[in-house]
Structures are given as C-alpha cells and as structure tokens.
Design an enzyme around this catalytic site. Sequence first.
Site, short mmCIF file in Angstrom:
data_model
loop_
_atom_site.label_atom_id
_atom_site.label_comp_id
_atom_site.label_asym_id
_atom_site.label_seq_id
_atom_site.Cartn_x
_atom_site.Cartn_y
_atom_site.Cartn_z
N ARG A 55 0.81 -1.22 0.00
CA ARG A 55 0.00 0.00 0.00
C ARG A 55 0.84 1.27 0.00
NH1 ARG A 55 -5.15 -0.61 2.17
NH2 ARG A 55 -5.39 -2.80 2.58
N THR A 56 1.77 1.32 0.93
CA THR A 56 2.57 2.54 1.06
C THR A 56 3.39 2.77 -0.21
OG1 THR A 56 2.70 2.18 3.43
CG2 THR A 56 4.31 3.68 2.49
N LYS A 85 24.83 -9.29 -0.39
CA LYS A 85 26.26 -8.99 -0.28
C LYS A 85 26.63 -8.43 1.09
CE LYS A 85 27.04 -8.70 -5.17
NZ LYS A 85 26.71 -7.90 -6.35
N ARG A 106 11.61 2.42 3.15
CA ARG A 106 10.97 1.67 4.23
C ARG A 106 11.96 0.60 4.67
NH1 ARG A 106 5.34 1.09 5.80
NH2 ARG A 106 5.01 -0.88 6.85
N HIS A 134 6.13 6.41 11.06
CA HIS A 134 5.59 6.29 9.71
C HIS A 134 4.96 7.65 9.41
CE1 HIS A 134 4.07 4.77 6.09
NE2 HIS A 134 3.11 3.97 6.51
#
Lengths: 307, 151
Positions: A55-56, A85, A106, A134
């Site tokens: 969604r975000t 890595k 995020r 957030h």
Amino acid sequence: MANPLYQKHIISIPDFSRQEMELIVETAAELKSNPNPGLLQGKVIASCFFEASTRTRLSFETAIQRLGGSFIGFDNGANTSLAKKGETLADSVQVIASYVDAFVMRHPQEGAARLASEFSSVPVINAGDGSNQHPTQTLLDLFSIYECQKKLDGLNIAFVGDLKYGRTVHSLTQALSAFDCRFAFIAPDALGMPEYITDELDEKNIHHRRFDTIEEAVPEADIIYMTRVQKERFDETEFKHMAAKYILTLDTLKGARDNLKILHPLPRVDEIAVAVDKTPYAYYFEQAQNGVYAREALLALVLNEQI
Amino acid sequence: MANKLQVEAIKTGTVIDHIPAGQGMKILKRMELIKLKEKITVGFNLPSKNLGMKDLIKVANLLFTEEEANQLALFAPGATINVIENYIIKDKFEMSLPDVVQAAFDCPNSNCISHSEPVQSYFTVKQKNNDIQLKCKYCEKSFSKSIVEDL
Ligand SMILES: [Zn+2]
C-alpha cells in the site's frame, strides 16, 4: 524565501512544527483540487522498500508519477543483491542517493531512516522504520481530519483498539497535540496508550481521558480513529470476550454529532461493521485515497523551493 | 582532603572520588579503564563524611575531558573528578547530568539500526521524576537508566 521543508529530511513527526504540518496539509488540499503534473518534472526519486509494504509503496509511486517525476527502486530488499552482499545500509544509501533527487525508504529496523539521513546527500523520506515512525501515514491522517472538519484546532478525537502497539496512533496523537485537541482513549487494559505518550500530553497540559466503551466517547467525538485489536495478542476465549467491545456498529454510533467522521488506517478486518460504510460518518476510504495527496504535498515541498 | 592519603598520590592522571560505594567496580568496567594499560589504583568502601562509605579510582596518565567526566554522571551521580598534572589539580568536575551520552553503551533495543551500522550510539538524557530517561537518537525509544546500568 524557500518553504521551510525544502531539502529537509522527513523522518519523524516530533521533528515537525505546527506551521510545517499546516503547510503540508494545505498543500495536499491544493494538489487534490488542482492537480499539478509539473512539480516533479525531471526529478528521479528512489523508492527503496527494504521491507515490503504494498500500500505505502503504491501510494508513493503514484504520487511521484502524478507530479511528473519518475522513480527507481525495489519493492522488497530481501530480493536485492544489497542484502545478499551484506553491505551496510549506510553504504547502500550513499550510493543510491548519489543517483537521485530524493530517497523514499521503508526498512524493518527502527532508526533506519534517521541513520540514512546522516549518509544521504539528498532528502530522505521515511516510509516506515520498524515499529518506530511512519510520518506520511500521520500526515495523511492529519490531512483527512483537516479535510472533513475544515480545521485541526480544538477537536475531540477518540482512539479505539490497540493503542499500545499502533505506531500510527502514537504519531497522530503527537501531531494533534500541537493543535489543542482533546483525546479519548478506548482500549483493553493490556493495550492502553503507552505512558510516554500520556506523559507528553500531561507535560503540554492537554486533556485526555480513558473510557471503557466506545459509546461513552461517541456523543462528544469529532473524529473516531479505529484500529485493529490483533488476535495474536490474546488467548482465544479472552479475545472473543473482549474484542466485541471494540467493534464499531450502527448501534454504537447513536447520538453521534453530525460532523463525526470515522478514520481507520486500513486494512480493516471486522472492527468496523460493513453497515457503517454507508453512513455519512465513514471516511476511511477517502482517507486511504488521501495518502497519495499527502505524499504529493511532501515530495513537492521537499523538492521545490517555492510552490 | 585527608582521604587522599588512603590511596597513593599520582603525578599525572585522573582521580574519580566520592563514588557511591559499590559503583566503583561498575565504573571500571563501563569506562573500560583496564584496557588503557595505565596504572590504576582503586579504593573500595573507604570512609566518607557525606556518603558513609565511598569508592575511589585513580588512573595514571589519563586526563579526563569534561565530556568523559559527564558520561560518569549517569552512573555515579555526586562523584567528583580531579584531573591532576604534576601533582596539581588542573581541572575539577562536579558531576552534572549530561544532555547527551554518546558511545557509552549499545542501544537496549535489539532491533535498533545502530547495532549493525558504522555509527556510535547516541542518547539524549532527560530527568523524569526520580528516574533518568535515555532516548536513542535512532530508534527513538526511551529507556530508564536502570536498564542500561545492567548492560
Ligand atoms: Zn536505538
């Protein structure tokens, strides 16, 4: 004069002044009524999701493209060679930031965005760091409240459900405490508002109280902000017995003010009865749509000296 | 200052005095003083007018800066630090609570990004009622002093 958010990192709600939050909300309203596809023309923005959040991510990537920008990035860091890595986040950020005009990220760990801001040559926009912040969710909540109440000052806000683990609830409370709002908290004992938040409210002399039921808070409420009480946090019988108290139905809403609006960060499960969707109080779908406008506003302000 | 005689005087170095009895060991460990390979003299449970008993630590050739001294304020409130050069007290710090504690201990939140990245831990310090709260710059979580004391 440059707008105060120009080239600023967007990491955490307590970093914002009241004026900056108002500027974002007003800009979001402006972009919603007058789309401006030129504001990110020629800009490339990194959209780096070290942890998946569909969604975000879709909301951010829509916002970027609606303003005429383009993006690079990934939707799940675990699938990238960066993770395999074993490079530090600090190194990844330095490299990726050198390609782009802003860095949306995020990450599953708390503090990732703040750390990234120390290594990035371009503004970092936090799209969620673990259980911490957030901020764009909070800004879209603020915008939705402003939109449906035509103001942010002096409102009565009721928060319902899991107030302990819900970071959206914590950040929104912090944000609204700059606007002289009054708070009602309705939560199971085990999931009450954390003390550090209520302490902050006390320090600022902001009125807040607990109620046992939603009904008690309804007559005064301008906004009811619903969240989900997760089954996993209780044993089954305890959950069944308790969860019913934190469900919003048509009955619960008897005696509501005409201007009452219900918000929910979504996804909802059963904490708002579907029948409520058709009432004039339901505002959660508009709220989800507003995520795009709030993110457009933020990106536009961060990347344009004046708009 | 008759207490000074209880532990051998040092020519150049730092004397941490008036440490609440029992805290001396923790300070040795926390400040990683042993690792310096300098001569360290300690006195535990020494008589003290104000404290009843106190601990005392002398580290030769180490000259504490004010910032280093302040790191100790969290763990030994009330301690005094004398920085000595050529038998003369060059600096004297009364402990005051620092605004910031840097690199003194790891963030107690195991999911905090600071653990795996090339940065030092960083906490802002706030007195709250009878407790001292430390807030991590990265994960923004606050911890009571008693939590970090046991790390
Ligand atoms: Zn931390």
